[in-house]
Structures are given as C-alpha cells and as structure tokens.
Design a protein around this motif. Structure first.
Motif, PDB file in Angstrom:
ATOM      1  N   ASN A 154      69.258 -54.277   5.575  1.00  0.00           N
ATOM      2  CA  ASN A 154      69.926 -55.497   5.108  1.00  0.00           C
ATOM      3  C   ASN A 154      71.415 -55.287   4.849  1.00  0.00           C
ATOM      4  O   ASN A 154      72.028 -56.005   4.076  1.00  0.00           O
ATOM      5  CB  ASN A 154      69.235 -56.015   3.836  1.00  0.00           C
ATOM      6  N   CYS A 204      64.850 -58.826   4.427  1.00  0.00           N
ATOM      7  CA  CYS A 204      64.233 -57.784   3.600  1.00  0.00           C
ATOM      8  C   CYS A 204      62.708 -57.828   3.714  1.00  0.00           C
ATOM      9  O   CYS A 204      62.047 -56.799   3.685  1.00  0.00           O
ATOM     10  CB  CYS A 204      64.681 -57.926   2.147  1.00  0.00           C
ATOM     11  N   GLU A 221      72.153 -56.064  -2.140  1.00  0.00           N
ATOM     12  CA  GLU A 221      72.930 -57.125  -1.517  1.00  0.00           C
ATOM     13  C   GLU A 221      74.039 -57.623  -2.437  1.00  0.00           C
ATOM     14  O   GLU A 221      74.825 -58.468  -2.059  1.00  0.00           O
ATOM     15  CB  GLU A 221      72.005 -58.255  -1.032  1.00  0.00           C
ATOM     16  N   CYS A 230      68.548 -63.325  -2.480  1.00  0.00           N
ATOM     17  CA  CYS A 230      67.609 -62.245  -2.197  1.00  0.00           C
ATOM     18  C   CYS A 230      67.433 -61.404  -3.451  1.00  0.00           C
ATOM     19  O   CYS A 230      68.386 -61.192  -4.206  1.00  0.00           O
ATOM     20  CB  CYS A 230      68.149 -61.384  -1.057  1.00  0.00           C
ATOM     21  N   CYS A 286      64.810 -61.940   0.812  1.00  0.00           N
ATOM     22  CA  CYS A 286      65.204 -62.781   1.942  1.00  0.00           C
ATOM     23  C   CYS A 286      64.344 -62.390   3.152  1.00  0.00           C
ATOM     24  O   CYS A 286      63.657 -61.367   3.131  1.00  0.00           O
ATOM     25  CB  CYS A 286      66.692 -62.618   2.243  1.00  0.00           C
TER      26      CYS A 286
HETATM   27 ZN   LIG Z   1      67.605 -59.308   1.389  1.00  0.00          ZN
END
Ligand SMILES: [Zn+2]
Lengths: 608, 165
Positions: free
Chosen positions: A205, A260, A192, A247, A257
């Motif tokens: 994600n 995820c 991320e 995350c 998060c």
């Molecule tokens: Zn995530």
C-alpha cells in the motif's frame, strides 16, 4: 579476559534464566492443523491468578473482533486463535504518570507483572512490555510455532503499541490497535499516515510509482476512494498511497482499504493451502479396476466460498466442478493417463494480474490400466544438437521411480552433451520390483572452426579486405549496414564509416554455426600527397627499433606516429633529416603522417 | 547438562591464564527445553544490545537461549526503518548466507494511537535494549553474526555466535 567473561556470564544466565514454565494454552478457535493455519497467540499482562477468567473472556472478545474484521471474516477458518494464561503478582500495570499527556484521573502506581508492561514515560498512551526474555521463554516452552502475538494489558485506560507484536489495553477502542499491528506484522503493510522521514518504502500500500498504468493497485483505481495520493511535502512527496483517511492503516476508525484487503488475502493464501487433503494418495500410480475409481480433494472453503475446482483427464477438461470425480475404466485409452485437479480461490478481494497462475494448486494422479502394455520410453526435444547446445529428455510411461544415467530422478531432464552420447534411464516399480530400462542417443555435431581477419589498417580511399577461414557458408555483418555472404569480401574506397567490428558467422553442413570478429581501422589521413610523398623517405620499414626520416624540401617538418586505433604515440619536429627511436613501443602496425608547410603525406610503418 | 558444562567451562577458564580466546557459542541440543524426541525445533535467542553513550559503540551479548518444538512458517521480510540489526546466518552446505533484518533495539519505533483515531510514530532511543530472534533449527547452520546497521556508520559487526553440533 573480558570477552571470555561476557561469554561465560551469558551462558550462566542461560541456565538460570529458564524460570519459564508450562502454562495452559487455551484454544479460543481451532480451525485446523497448526501447520496449515495462521496461528494467533493472545497473551495477558497484569491479570492476577483470580483474574485469569477475565483474561480468557477478553481474549475471546479480541478474537471475535479480529475474525469479524474484513477481510479476515471471509477467512475465519484459516486462523487458529489461542491464549496463554500467565498470572501476574499484581493486578493492572505500571503507570509512571510522568508523561505530559498522562490521564489526570489514572492513579500513578508501580505493578509487578509477568511481562513488566507500563504506560509510557514520555508519551502516556504508549503502552509497552519490558520483559522480552520472559516472552521468548514463554513462547519457546508453550507455543514455539506461533505466527502472531497480541498482548492484552489489564487496564481500562486507552493505550497500546506496535512493533514485532501488538500490545493494547482493554479500552473498547484499543482492539483496533491489534488489528492495525497485525496489518504490519502479517501482511507487511506500511502506514498510510506519513510516519516521517525514513519510513518511505515499497509495500503493498505504498509506492514511489505514480503512473496510473503501472501502479501496484492499478486494478482498483476509481473504486471506493482508491486513487493515487501523494503522502505530503518534502520527503513525503516521493511516496504515494491508495486512499486518504480511508484505511485502518491511516486512521483507526476506518476499515482496511481495498488495496490492503487484497494484500491481506494474498498473504493469508500464501501461508495457508486451501487444499487440506486429497484421496487417493498420488505417490504411486492408481491401478484402475473395471468399475472405475473416485478421486477427491478436501478443500478449506472461505465464506463465501470462492474456491473453484477444475478437473482434467489426459489434458482434456472434464465437466465436473465438484470436490469429487468418478473416473470410469472406459475413459482410459492408454496404459497411463494423468488426472489433474486444479484449485483456485477466485475471491474478488484480489485483482492481482498474476493471481491465477501464482495461486492455482494442482494435484496430479497417474491412472494405470494394467491391460494395456507398458510403453516406457524416452523422448528428446531434439536428438541432434550442435556442441554447446542443450536438449530436453522426457521419460514417459514410468509408474515408479526414475534413475537417469546422469544421476537425476525427475521425469524431465536437461542435458548439454559435449560429444555424441547415450542417455539411459531405469524405471523402477516398487510394486512389482521390476526395472524397465530405456535409452536415447543424442548426436552432437561439431561447430565449424572460424576466424576473421583483415589486411588493415587502411587509409581513406583504400580497399578493405576481410578474410574468413574456409567453411560451408558465410554471413558477414559490419558497420554502415555491411552484409556479405562471400568468404573474403572487399570494401572499395574505404571511409571512416567503414571503421569498426566485422563479424562473420559460418555454418557447416550439419547446420552448426560459429562466429568470429575482426576490427577494421580506417585512418582519415589522405593516402598520398604526390608532391611530398615522392620526396620523403622513412626507413628501414619494417624496422626493429629506430627509423630515419629524410625530407627533401627545406624548412621545418612534423612527423606524427599513430597506433592503429588512431591514438597519437609520438611527435617530432625536425629539418630535413632525423632519427627516431621506437624501442619503447610494442611491435605492430603504426601509421605516420608527415607535413611540411602545406604539404602532407602518410604511410604505414611496421615495427617488428 | 548445561549447568554442568557451564561450570566446567568456567573452571577451565579460571585455570588457564590466557582465556581471552573463549568464544561464544550455542549447542542446540544443550539448550533448555530441547526435546530430542521430536524432529523439528525452533530456537529462540535474546541478545542484550547496549551503548555506553549516545552515538557510542554498540555492543551485543547473548543473554538467553531456549529451544521449542515444531516448525515455523516463512513470514518473509517486510521493510523496516533504516536503523536496524542485521542477523546473518551462515551454513556449512554452500548455501548463500541468509540475512534477516530487525528493528534496532536502541532505536525502537512505536506507533502511538490517539483516541481520536489518529496515528503517529515515536522513536524511542535507549542505551540498552533486547533483540529477540527466532529461527528454525538447521543442522547445517554453523554461525550467526549480528551487525548494527545505521545510515551514518553502515553495518558494524557486533557479535559472532558459533552454532555447534
Ligand atoms: Zn490501506
């Protein structure tokens, strides 16, 4: 010569490269069978024989850290964790000390270790192994069925790396590296943080779709920091993530998060079946006795237990939500009744739309009451079809194996007979060694013969005549909303809007249908210009090769020939008379136009 | 067993003047650690991937092969960086060939973890690297091909390995 030599050299290496041996595989946590758990194997590098207890201790520490990390903590018993103790000759790992960011207090040294781990040459904290072959041999000989590998490196200095497996040191911050890497290898999560051009791809994600109505994580929007966040500028601007600096896949000091977590749980549930076992066996029908029978499913419950069990008997839901039901003899009214247990993990960590359909496991038992006569038979969805159509045949009431005349063995088959046919099926009961036959006839009706044609090409204002072969009913459709139920419909005063494909569908008395189409051409030229028409001769028509054109008025005339599609084929300018060769043209219908001054006429020409 | 067959092959090759047609193959049952007493096997192959210079031709060589017992789960395939090794498995029973993608050993990307919790990617180019693959033994598998896949050159075949019965 060279190729053969490399092949042989390779083979030689194969035989001498097997220095790997069996090592003790220590169980850190074993929750169940290898084939129904995610198996993590922890390896160690830079631990000497004397330091192996330390390695075991560190492995246990990592296992505990991993299994207490959300959402793995809910599914602890879905994982087995093992470690393999491989002693290194020397303690610690190589530090080349060449990187600009090398830790000033860490001694520069070279160490002989099992996997040849080292801090980075250019980026110091990038700790990697170098003996990949050693790793393959070790895993093949000691734990070939592994799902994930984590390599713990005996160094107190911070460092680690990811790839197809995780490597990290014993530094207290480093265990998060292992968890982040397992996010990649197990769940195929993407980072991320923006890892650079070329790292943008669809992942649970990451997406290029930023429409809040359809984005993958739409069901999580506006919950705990979940939204639609652009990755950055340039290439990064095409990609979106569910949260920002919130995350583990972006920064190590945050947990996964919700998006995820959802992907992780879905992945675990893909690999591990929550139904561990069920009794009795359902390979054969369960013969019911006067005092009924008990049925049970043994479930692998997450913590908290989010598994839901639903039972149904003969298609009707039962009240029981437990892992076991008792079915009384009196609840059965037919020779065979299906009992079904459906198991679904209703965990709130997943909000995926199709989760219930996708993940519900069903177990079906056939319950048999011997005192009711067996009624083995075949039913068809439709026992009469038109040629080319399919129908579904179902064998009902068999308590053994099925043998269809088509060679199939399933309860339901699909057939597409060309002609009327008999289908037979044998039900073989192993228990009694009896064969029960059943059969069904499928009647196939022929399709009507169909053809469509027209008398064109036409000029503007002419009458279009469509023709179909004789049948029991007709259904014409065509351009300009044309519809007709006549065999040979007519369109008066043709215009260019009438040009196009006309399709007739005919239906015979058996209700079988067939279609055919014809192309209608309408030429925009005027049909007749009386002034010129009467003073022009084009002959012979039909012709076999060439034509003569004679025009009474003096002055220059233009002759243009079109094919039926309206494409200009040839053009000639002449005075009063000419001969035109059509030898190179294909036979068929053509249209010509002839103009002289302001006057114009046209006509059809047939080339044979 | 293997050692004897290897030596035989070597002798055979020296005896023949034209032995350039020799092809690389593996026979699962002759691999080290192959246990004939169990039903399911997993094969491990390591290939050395090399390049004589940057942007030079990519070459592959089988450097290690070994078998293990048991079954593998289907771990699916996540996406990876555009530079990759494509491994294609061919079967004799009309199955469509199966393609698997691996990180290119000459262009490995490693995640760099900073102590402040921030992450980044580091691309490590090399002239030599190892590709390790693992797959379930399948009686119908007859060939494995390796392709070096890069955005500028597309897929270039670098190795063909026959899998014999
Ligand atoms: Zn995530």
């Amino acid at each position: 010569m060279k190729t053969s030599f490399t092949a042989i050299a390779g083979l030689l290496l194969l035989s001498i490269g097997v220095a790997a041996q069996k090592f003790p595989v220590d169980t850190i946590y074993k929750a169940g069978a290898i084939d129904n758990r995610v198996n993590i194997v922890i390896l160690g590098d830079g631990f000497t024989e004397e330091e192996l207890p330390k390695f075991l201790n560190e492995s246990k520490k990592f296992a505990d850290f991993f299994l207490s990390y959300s959402p793995y903590n809910r599914y602890r018993n879905y994982f087995n964790i093992f470690s393999i103790s491989t002693p290194s000759k020397e303690s610690g790992i190589t530090n080349p000390g060449t990187a600009f960011d090398a830790y000033p207090d860490q001694p520069v040294e070279t160490k002989e270790t099992y996997f040849g781990s080292s801090f980075g040459n250019y980026i110091h904290r990038l700790v990697t192994i170098s003996r990949y072959t050693t790793l393959s041999n070790l895993m093949a000989m000691n734990f070939p069925s592994y799902d994930l590998i984590v390599v713990l490196v005996n160094s107190p200095w911070y460092g680690g790396s990811g790839g197809s497996f995780a490597v990290h040191t014993l530094h207290e911050q480093a265990n998060k590296i292992g968890v982040h890497e397992i996010g990649h290898t197990l769940t195929h999560l993407n980072d991320e943080y923006w890892a650079g051009s070329g790292y943008g791809w669809e992942a649970p994600n990451m997406t290029s779709n930023n429409n809040t109505a359809t984005i993958k994580w739409k069901n999580w929007l506006n919950t705990s920091h979940i939204g639609v966040f652009r990755h950055g500028d340039g290439d990064a601007s095409n990609w979106f993530k569910p949260t920002t600096t919130n995350c583990l896949m972006e920064v190590l000091h945050k947990e996964f998060c919700n998006v995820c977590r959802e992907a992780t749980v879905e992945r675990i549930l893909e690999l591990v079946d929550p139904v561990e076992k069920f009794t009795p066996d359902n390979e054969e029908a369960v013969v019911m006795k006067e005092n009924g029978a008990s049925f049970s499913v043994e479930l692998l419950a997450p913590n908290p237990n989010s598994l839901m069990v639903e039972w149904s008997l003969g298609g009707k839901p039962l009240d029981a939500k437990t892992q076991q039901v008792d079915i009384p003899f009196s609840a059965l009214y037919t020779r065979i009744t299906d009992l079904t247990a459906s198991v679904f993990d209703s965990t709130f960590t997943s909000r995926q739309d199709d989760r219930k359909v996708r993940r519900t496991k069903t177990i079906t038992w056939k319950l048999e009451r011997k005192d009711i006569p067996l009624n083995f038979h075949v039913v068809a969805d439709r026992d009469t079809v038109c040629a080319g159509e399919s129908t579904i045949l179902t064998a009902q009431g068999c308590l053994g194996t099925l043998n269809w005349s088509t060679g199939e063995h399933t309860e339901v088959i699909k057939v597409t007979p060309a002609l009327s046919a008999d289908y037979t099926v044998d039900c073989y009961e192993r228990r009694t060694d009896n064969v029960h036959p059943a059969a069904i006839r499928i009647v196939v009706n022929a399709l009507p013969t169909v053809s469509a044609s027209n008398t064109g090409p036409y000029f503007k204002g002419a009458q279009i005549e469509l023709k179909a072969k004789s049948s029991d009913s007709y259904d014409w459709i065509g351009p300009d909303n044309f519809k007709s139920a006549l065999q040979n419909p007519v369109i008066k005063n043709a215009d260019t809007v009438n040009q196009g494909t006309y399709t007739v569908t005919t239906k015979n008395k058996a209700g079988c249908m067939a279609s055919a189409s014809t192309q209608v051409f309408v030429d925009p030229l005027p049909v007749v210009d009386n002034d010129l028409h009467s003073s022009v001769q084009v002959f012979p028509n039909p012709t076999k090769g060439s034509i003569f054109v004679k025009v009474k008025p003096a002055g220059s005339s233009d002759f243009i020939l079109y094919d039926v599609a309206g494409r200009e084929i040839l053009r000639k300018t002449f005075i009063q008379t000419t001969e035109i060769s059509l030898n190179k043209l294909e036979s068929g219908i053509y249209v010509y136009s002839l103009s002289n001054g302001k006057n114009e006429t046209s006509g059809k020409l047939l080339l044979e | 067993m293997l050692r004897r067959s290897t030596i035989l092959l070597l002798i055979l090759c020296f005896q023949l003047v034209h032995c350039r047609q020799a092809r690389s193959y593996v026979r699962a049952q002759e691999l080290p650690n192959y246990d004939k007493g169990v039903a399911n096997h997993i094969l491990f192959l390591d290939f050395q991937i090399t390049q004589d210079k940057e942007k030079g031709a990519v070459k592959a060589e089988l450097i290690n092969a070994i078998a293990g017992n048991g079954k593998m789960k289907d771990h699916g395939q996540g996406s990876i960086y555009p530079d990759q090794i494509k491994v294609v498995h061919y079967f004799s029973d009309r199955r469509t060939p199966v393609e698997m993608f691996y990180e290119h050993p000459l262009l490995r990307t490693a995640e760099v973890f900073s102590q402040d919790g921030n992450l980044s990617k580091s691309t490590q180019t090399a002239l030599k690297g190892t590709l390790s693959i693992r797959f379930q033994e399948d009686q119908a598998r007859e060939k494995i091909e390796l392709y070096s896949v890069t955005p500028d050159r597309g897929a270039v075949k670098i190795y063909s390995l026959l899998v014999k019965k």
